[in-house]
Scaffold this motif. Structure first.
Motif, PDB file in Angstrom:
ATOM      1  N   GLY A 173       8.028   3.992   5.449  1.00 15.53           N
ATOM      2  CA  GLY A 173       6.869   3.117   5.322  1.00 15.53           C
ATOM      3  C   GLY A 173       7.200   1.675   5.629  1.00 15.53           C
ATOM      4  O   GLY A 173       6.621   0.758   5.046  1.00 15.53           O
ATOM      5  N   GLU A 174       8.110   1.442   6.570  1.00 19.69           N
ATOM      6  CA  GLU A 174       8.569   0.091   6.869  1.00 19.69           C
ATOM      7  C   GLU A 174       8.450  -0.251   8.351  1.00 19.69           C
ATOM      8  O   GLU A 174       9.165  -1.107   8.860  1.00 19.69           O
ATOM      9  CB  GLU A 174      10.036  -0.072   6.432  1.00 19.69           C
ATOM     10  N   LEU A 175       7.542   0.415   9.064  1.00 20.55           N
ATOM     11  CA  LEU A 175       7.463   0.201  10.501  1.00 20.55           C
ATOM     12  C   LEU A 175       6.987  -1.191  10.852  1.00 20.55           C
ATOM     13  O   LEU A 175       7.520  -1.828  11.766  1.00 20.55           O
ATOM     14  CB  LEU A 175       6.540   1.249  11.136  1.00 20.55           C
ATOM     15  N   THR A 176       5.964  -1.705  10.166  1.00 18.18           N
ATOM     16  CA  THR A 176       5.422  -3.006  10.563  1.00 18.18           C
ATOM     17  C   THR A 176       6.415  -4.140  10.336  1.00 18.18           C
ATOM     18  O   THR A 176       6.495  -5.073  11.133  1.00 18.18           O
ATOM     19  CB  THR A 176       4.104  -3.298   9.819  1.00 18.18           C
ATOM     20  N   SER A 177       7.180  -4.081   9.266  1.00 15.04           N
ATOM     21  CA  SER A 177       8.175  -5.128   9.053  1.00 15.04           C
ATOM     22  C   SER A 177       9.299  -5.021  10.069  1.00 15.04           C
ATOM     23  O   SER A 177       9.965  -6.011  10.378  1.00 15.04           O
ATOM     24  CB  SER A 177       8.742  -5.051   7.637  1.00 15.04           C
ATOM     25  N   LEU A 521       3.969   4.923  -6.411  1.00 11.41           N
ATOM     26  CA  LEU A 521       4.918   4.766  -5.311  1.00 11.41           C
ATOM     27  C   LEU A 521       4.382   3.689  -4.380  1.00 11.41           C
ATOM     28  O   LEU A 521       3.427   3.912  -3.637  1.00 11.41           O
ATOM     29  CB  LEU A 521       5.098   6.088  -4.561  1.00 11.41           C
ATOM     30  N   ASP A 522       4.972   2.502  -4.443  1.00  7.06           N
ATOM     31  CA  ASP A 522       4.510   1.364  -3.656  1.00  7.06           C
ATOM     32  C   ASP A 522       5.530   1.016  -2.580  1.00  7.06           C
ATOM     33  O   ASP A 522       6.746   1.143  -2.775  1.00  7.06           O
ATOM     34  CB  ASP A 522       4.303   0.127  -4.533  1.00  7.06           C
ATOM     35  N   ARG A 523       5.026   0.550  -1.449  1.00  4.77           N
ATOM     36  CA  ARG A 523       5.877   0.003  -0.401  1.00  4.77           C
ATOM     37  C   ARG A 523       5.189  -1.224   0.160  1.00  4.77           C
ATOM     38  O   ARG A 523       4.118  -1.132   0.763  1.00  4.77           O
ATOM     39  CB  ARG A 523       6.090   1.032   0.708  1.00  4.77           C
ATOM     40  N   THR A 524       5.742  -2.390  -0.091  1.00  2.00           N
ATOM     41  CA  THR A 524       5.181  -3.629   0.432  1.00  2.00           C
ATOM     42  C   THR A 524       5.780  -3.903   1.798  1.00  2.00           C
ATOM     43  O   THR A 524       7.006  -3.925   1.961  1.00  2.00           O
ATOM     44  CB  THR A 524       5.470  -4.806  -0.516  1.00  2.00           C
ATOM     45  N   ASP A 525       4.915  -4.082   2.785  1.00  2.90           N
ATOM     46  CA  ASP A 525       5.372  -4.298   4.151  1.00  2.90           C
ATOM     47  C   ASP A 525       4.675  -5.540   4.707  1.00  2.90           C
ATOM     48  O   ASP A 525       3.529  -5.834   4.349  1.00  2.90           O
ATOM     49  CB  ASP A 525       5.049  -3.081   5.017  1.00  2.90           C
ATOM     50  N   GLY A 538       1.108 -11.338   8.412  1.00  3.35           N
ATOM     51  CA  GLY A 538       0.306 -10.638   7.416  1.00  3.35           C
ATOM     52  C   GLY A 538       1.109  -9.578   6.711  1.00  3.35           C
ATOM     53  O   GLY A 538       2.321  -9.449   6.911  1.00  3.35           O
ATOM     54  N   GLY A 539       0.439  -8.812   5.885  1.00  6.03           N
ATOM     55  CA  GLY A 539       1.113  -7.742   5.175  1.00  6.03           C
ATOM     56  C   GLY A 539       0.170  -7.017   4.245  1.00  6.03           C
ATOM     57  O   GLY A 539      -1.005  -7.358   4.133  1.00  6.03           O
ATOM     58  N   TYR A 540       0.690  -6.002   3.601  1.00  6.24           N
ATOM     59  CA  TYR A 540      -0.073  -5.246   2.626  1.00  6.24           C
ATOM     60  C   TYR A 540       0.892  -4.416   1.801  1.00  6.24           C
ATOM     61  O   TYR A 540       2.108  -4.376   2.066  1.00  6.24           O
ATOM     62  CB  TYR A 540      -1.111  -4.346   3.281  1.00  6.24           C
ATOM     63  N   THR A 541       0.348  -3.754   0.811  1.00  8.73           N
ATOM     64  CA  THR A 541       1.126  -2.817   0.003  1.00  8.73           C
ATOM     65  C   THR A 541       0.564  -1.418   0.203  1.00  8.73           C
ATOM     66  O   THR A 541      -0.651  -1.201   0.119  1.00  8.73           O
ATOM     67  CB  THR A 541       1.069  -3.190  -1.487  1.00  8.73           C
ATOM     68  N   LEU A 542       1.452  -0.479   0.517  1.00  6.64           N
ATOM     69  CA  LEU A 542       1.086   0.931   0.586  1.00  6.64           C
ATOM     70  C   LEU A 542       1.264   1.516  -0.813  1.00  6.64           C
ATOM     71  O   LEU A 542       2.307   1.314  -1.439  1.00  6.64           O
ATOM     72  CB  LEU A 542       1.980   1.674   1.577  1.00  6.64           C
ATOM     73  N   ARG A 543       0.246   2.224  -1.289  1.00  2.00           N
ATOM     74  CA  ARG A 543       0.337   2.779  -2.639  1.00  2.00           C
ATOM     75  C   ARG A 543      -0.110   4.237  -2.633  1.00  2.00           C
ATOM     76  O   ARG A 543      -1.187   4.566  -2.128  1.00  2.00           O
ATOM     77  CB  ARG A 543      -0.525   1.993  -3.624  1.00  2.00           C
ATOM     78  N   VAL A 544       0.727   5.084  -3.174  1.00  3.77           N
ATOM     79  CA  VAL A 544       0.395   6.490  -3.397  1.00  3.77           C
ATOM     80  C   VAL A 544       0.741   6.821  -4.836  1.00  3.77           C
ATOM     81  O   VAL A 544       1.801   6.410  -5.340  1.00  3.77           O
ATOM     82  CB  VAL A 544       1.169   7.407  -2.427  1.00  3.77           C
TER      83      VAL A 544
END
Length: 946
Positions: A173-177, A521-525, A538-544
């Motif tokens: 979950g780190e493609l954009t960064s 389960l969070d991933r901040t990118d 920009g950015g966001y947080t992925l949350r599942v």
């Protein structure tokens, strides 16, 4: 195009081959268990094994290579040398013979003939990598097993480093960064994070569990570490030498002038992340139970509970008697069938289902109306002004946005004929996976020879410590996606930890009576503007949210009570377990006959259909961890999260359960022939898809191979012709149009224009309903108006036939279960445009069964009622003619509107054409459409170990 020289074939059979640092001779058979480094390696295929993987083996391009490609259109060596060869089969298959197979495929014999060695290198003293002049494929020979795997990693990095780096970041979950915040990058990482959100501890746990599973597991993790060491050795060498991929410059990781920057080393957990991507794409079946419930409810609302259920079941086609089966010898393998008295089904209250949001806390260019907090962005290396002309190369993302637009992944095909029906008396196989078309490909080619390893073929980049699809010394194997249902949806009761009245907003659930919080389960990118991404920072947080019943996908109410719907699949937290099965396939001391092959692939938990051929036998086996469900659970619908409806033996701490024994998986040995195109495996075996009925794209293969077998004396070229003829045929035209024309011909057509349109369709039918160029390079189809009419007509035809009788609500709901159409030029549906693979999903079977019923023809497993014209032949004919008139009036410029890939409006050939979608900085030419595997083998072994 590579030219095969007869003398090289003769040399190969004589045995004067270079395999790294040792010679191979065909003078006598190798003993089972002999180590290639210590003795001879005999190639029992004797020049009769071939394969192809466009566009080319070399997937790495330096910055200079990328600049030259953009400015001059040049390509690095071996980056496109298999593309024209692959493309040429569309026009040349009709004249192909066994002697000319080499014009359309590459020789996949073991080793490199002495005169064909392009380069030799030894990144470590115990391994040699030899590349051939024809294709640049790495032939890796180790004197130790460790050296062999080290060489495999080194060669993988040479050929696919950038792609491997991209996909390890996708898996985390780190493609954009890593590669920038383009919309396509955002969409891709969001979809994968939703399917397999793993923490670093999760990834390490998977590696540790495999290592502790036994001797083969320990060996696998040792091999993986050696493989990673080889990757890192290449990185360490490439950075100071500036031979690393130029995409690192373009994305701001390296500086093109100063060479400042970082290419991070790989670790074993990166391979686990890569495996999770592959598993999500190609190896998991099932899910979609919430949408199935919604369409069932729509059917019941339209017809009442009893008749509505019958209607829905007839469209579900769980065990259609008219479906072509891979195992057609009469065996039955009951699995996931509808229970007589279902219990525990958790149907949502009407209108209550709300998908779980995955993206929160957007900022900057990702914010829209949702910006709530700042996220630190990666600061890229400053790029020199000279590279500014390349601004925008990656503006649409480093990966196509539709790579995972639909979780259903119907891909790949196989044609296998037993020796009893071939000219030589030896089995013949033409098979391979359809993994999409990319530049470079997701797969890469290699040969591995070392202690306990002897194989050549294809493997996913970053997982090529073993050949995953290919051949051993005297056997070959391949796979197609199976998609049996190994994913279930549970309705988890929500609760308020404080003891209040629960609502759908609560983030806690009842597990065996205890209110338990969701695991978050969070991933901040985040991203900054770079040459790879012209959007603002920009950015966001992925949350599942994760529960003991899997990952939360939706919220709803069931009987007025709030629930979360969760998705639980048997491969979750176990994507890498399949490594043991692949290890076995590469070990000729393990695999030597059908039984040992079936044993090996039974250790692969991905849902695949596996095919095998040696000089004497053929075999088939369906792999995957099939959960043992309670007898009264309907696997096609959501189920209550209660102990009596759980998988038997389910352990939520390890995500393991009891699985059906190997004997209950569809399997066969030495059937007269096998065909597979992601179709129904066997009688009684229910997969996760709607539409496995009377018309399926596998029918195109079955009709042709069955005819060959009935004739007898089948050759390799015969089977290639059958595959390619099916690959250029419109399924709708071959298997449904005859019934449509029969309805239209039930009365005279008085309108001259309609009569002319029908005449065009009849001529196309007589010509075989092909979508093929009139001549090589013409970029024009024969019968172009008929093809245009069919492309415009099919969606209108289906709607005119079904929607009036079932109502707009049910028609739309069933369309969510199974898309109406998947023509080659469609820019919608599971594959998207320019993707090759076509006709997997569509209402072909529904139209066929319904029109045969209207015509009064016998139909086994009919729809619950007749739809076209409410069963009236005259009314049905009127509806079809009206929709045909509408379709025929649609101009080509509307049917084929043009797109941003360079296709002009109205260009029919271009609209269908296949593009190698760029995963790096090198672009490739488009090729003609053909519905064919990406990597493909043609094999016939004339000999076998004693």
């Amino acid at each position: 195009m590579r030219r095969r020289i007869l003398g090289l074939r003769t040399v190969a059979m004589a045995g004067v081959l270079v395999l790294g640092t040792f010679a191979t001779t065909a003078a006598g058979p190798a003993q089972a268990g002999a180590k290639p480094a210590d003795s001879t390696v005999t190639d029992y295929c004797q020049g009769q094994c071939d394969d192809i993987l466009p566009p080319g083996e070399n997937g790495n391009a330096t910055l200079a290579d990328i600049l030259a490609n953009k400015a001059l259109g040049t390509h690095p060596s071996h980056s496109d040398d298999q593309l024209a060869t692959y493309d040429s089969l569309t026009d040349g298959s009709g004249s192909i013979t066994d002697a000319t197979i080499g014009k359309f495929f590459n020789d996949s014999s073991f080793g490199v003939p002495a005169g064909q060695v392009a380069s030799t290198e030894s990144p470590r003293s115990d391994v040699t990598i030899t590349r051939d002049k024809a294709t640049g494929v790495p032939h890796i020979t180790g004197t130790t097993r460790s050296g062999t795997e080290y060489g495999a990693g080194y060669a993988a990095a040479e050929d696919r480093l950038w792609l491997m780096d991209v996909f390890r970041h996708v898996g985390r979950g780190e493609l954009t960064s890593f590669a920038g915040g383009a919309a396509a990058n955002q969409g891709l990482e969001q979809q994968f994070w939703q399917a397999a959100p793993y923490t670093e501890a999760d990834l390490q746990q998977q590696a540790d569990r495999i290592a502790a599973s036994g001797p083969r597991g320990r060996q696998a993790m040792s091999d993986a570490q050696d493989y990673v060491d080889g990757i890192n050795a290449y990185i360490d060498k490439a950075k100071p030498a500036r031979t690393f991929p130029g995409e690192y410059d373009l994305t701001g990781h390296m500086n093109a002038v100063t060479n400042d920057g970082t290419i991070d080393h790989f670790q074993v957990t990166d391979l686990i992340a890569l495996a999770s991507v592959v598993g999500a794409l190609f190896g998991s079946g099932g899910g979609g139970e919430v949408q199935s419930a919604l369409s069932l409810q729509a059917a019941q609302a339209q017809y009442g509970t009893t008749q509505g259920t019958k209607v829905w079941e007839s469209f579900r086609e769980r065990d259609d008697p008219e479906a072509v089966l891979t195992v057609h010898d009469g065996q039955s393998f009951p699995y996931a069938q509808a229970p007589a008295h279902p219990a525990g089904t958790a149907m949502p209250d009407p209108g209550s289902v709300v998908p779980e949001p995955e993206v929160i806390d957007r900022t900057g260019s990702a914010a829209g109306e949702l910006a709530t907090k700042g996220v630190p962005a990666r600061t890229p290396v400053k790029a020199p002004a000279a590279l500014k002309p390349l601004q925008g190369v990656y503006d649409n993302g480093v990966l196509p946005a539709d790579l995972l637009t639909n979780p259903r992944k119907g891909m790949s095909n196989a044609l296998v004929v037993s020796g009893a029906h071939t000219a030589s008396g030896h089995p013949v196989a033409v098979f391979g996976p359809q993994t999409g078309y990319f530049a470079p490909q997701l797969l890469m080619l290699e040969e591995l020879q070392g202690p306990g390893i002897s194989a050549r073929g294809a493997a996913f980049a970053g997982l090529s410590m073993y050949v995953e699809l290919g051949r051993g010394p005297d056997y070959a194997w391949s796979a197609t996606s199976a998609e049996q249902d190994v994913t279930d949806t549970y309705a988890v009761p929500l609760c308020d930890p404080a003891g209040g009245t629960p609502t759908t907003a609560d983030n806690a659930y009842l597990y065996h009576g205890t209110c338990t919080p969701f695991e978050e389960l969070d991933r901040t990118d985040s991203w900054s503007p770079t040459l790879a991404d012209s959007t603002a920072a920009g950015g966001y947080t992925l949350r599942v949210y994760r529960t003991k019943y899997g990952l939360v996908t939706d919220r709803a109410t069931v009987g007025g009570k709030p629930v979360a719907y969760t998705s639980l699949r048997t491969s979750y937290m176990h994507e890498a377990d399949s490594i043991v099965g692949f290890q076995m396939l590469n070990d000729p001391t393990y695999v030597h006959d059908p039984a040992s092959f079936q044993s090996a692939v039974s250790n692969i938990n991905y849902t695949f259909n596996w095919f095998y051929a040696d000089s004497q036998h053929t075999a088939y086996y369906n792999s995957g961890n099939n959960p043992v469900r309670a007898a009264n659970v309907d696997a096609s619908l959501p189920v209550l999260a209660e102990p009596q409806y759980e998988w038997q033996g389910f352990d939520p701490d390890t995500y393991t359960a009891d699985y059906t024994p190997t004997g209950q998986h569809p399997q066969s040995v030495d059937q007269d022939y096998y065909v597979s195109w992601n179709n129904k495996q066997a009688k009684g075996y229910t997969d996760a898809n709607f539409g496995d009925g009377s018309v399926h794209r596998v029918n195109l293969l079955d009709a042709r191979v069955k005819a060959l077998v009935q004739r007898g004396k089948v050759t390799r070229s015969d089977l290639v012709k059958a595959m390619e003829d099916a690959a250029t045929t419109d399924l709708r035209g071959e298997d449904v149009l005859p019934d449509v024309l029969a309805v239209l011909d039930s009365a005279p057509i008085t309108d001259p224009q309609l009569a002319a349109d029908v005449a065009e369709l009849k001529q196309w039918s007589a010509d075989g309903t092909k979508r093929r160029e009139t001549s090589a390079g013409s970029h024009a189809y024969a019968d172009p108006d008929a093809v245009r009419i069919m492309d415009a007509w099919w969606p209108l035809l289906v709607k005119a036939e079904f929607e009036p009788g079932m109502g707009a609500g049910l028609y739309s709901a069933l369309g969510e279960n199974l898309t109406v159409d998947e023509s080659p030029s469609a820019a919608h549906g599971p594959t998207g445009a320019h993707a090759g693979s076509s006709f997997q999903y569509g209402w072909w079977s529904y139209v066929d069964k319904d029109l045969r019923a209207v015509l009064g023809k016998p139909v086994a497993g009919p729809l619950a009622q007749t739809y076209c014209g409410a069963g009236s032949l005259s009314a049905c004919r009127t509806a079809l003619l009206t929709s045909l008139q509408q379709a025929a009036a649609v101009p080509a410029t509307t049917v084929y509107p043009g797109d941003d890939t360079g296709c002009a409006a109205g260009d029919q050939w271009c609209a269908d054409s296949i593009l190698q979608r760029p995963l790096g900085g090198i672009a490739q030419n488009r090729i003609s459409w053909q519905n064919r595997p990406t990597y493909q083998q043609v094999v016939e072994f004339p000999a076998h170990r004693p």
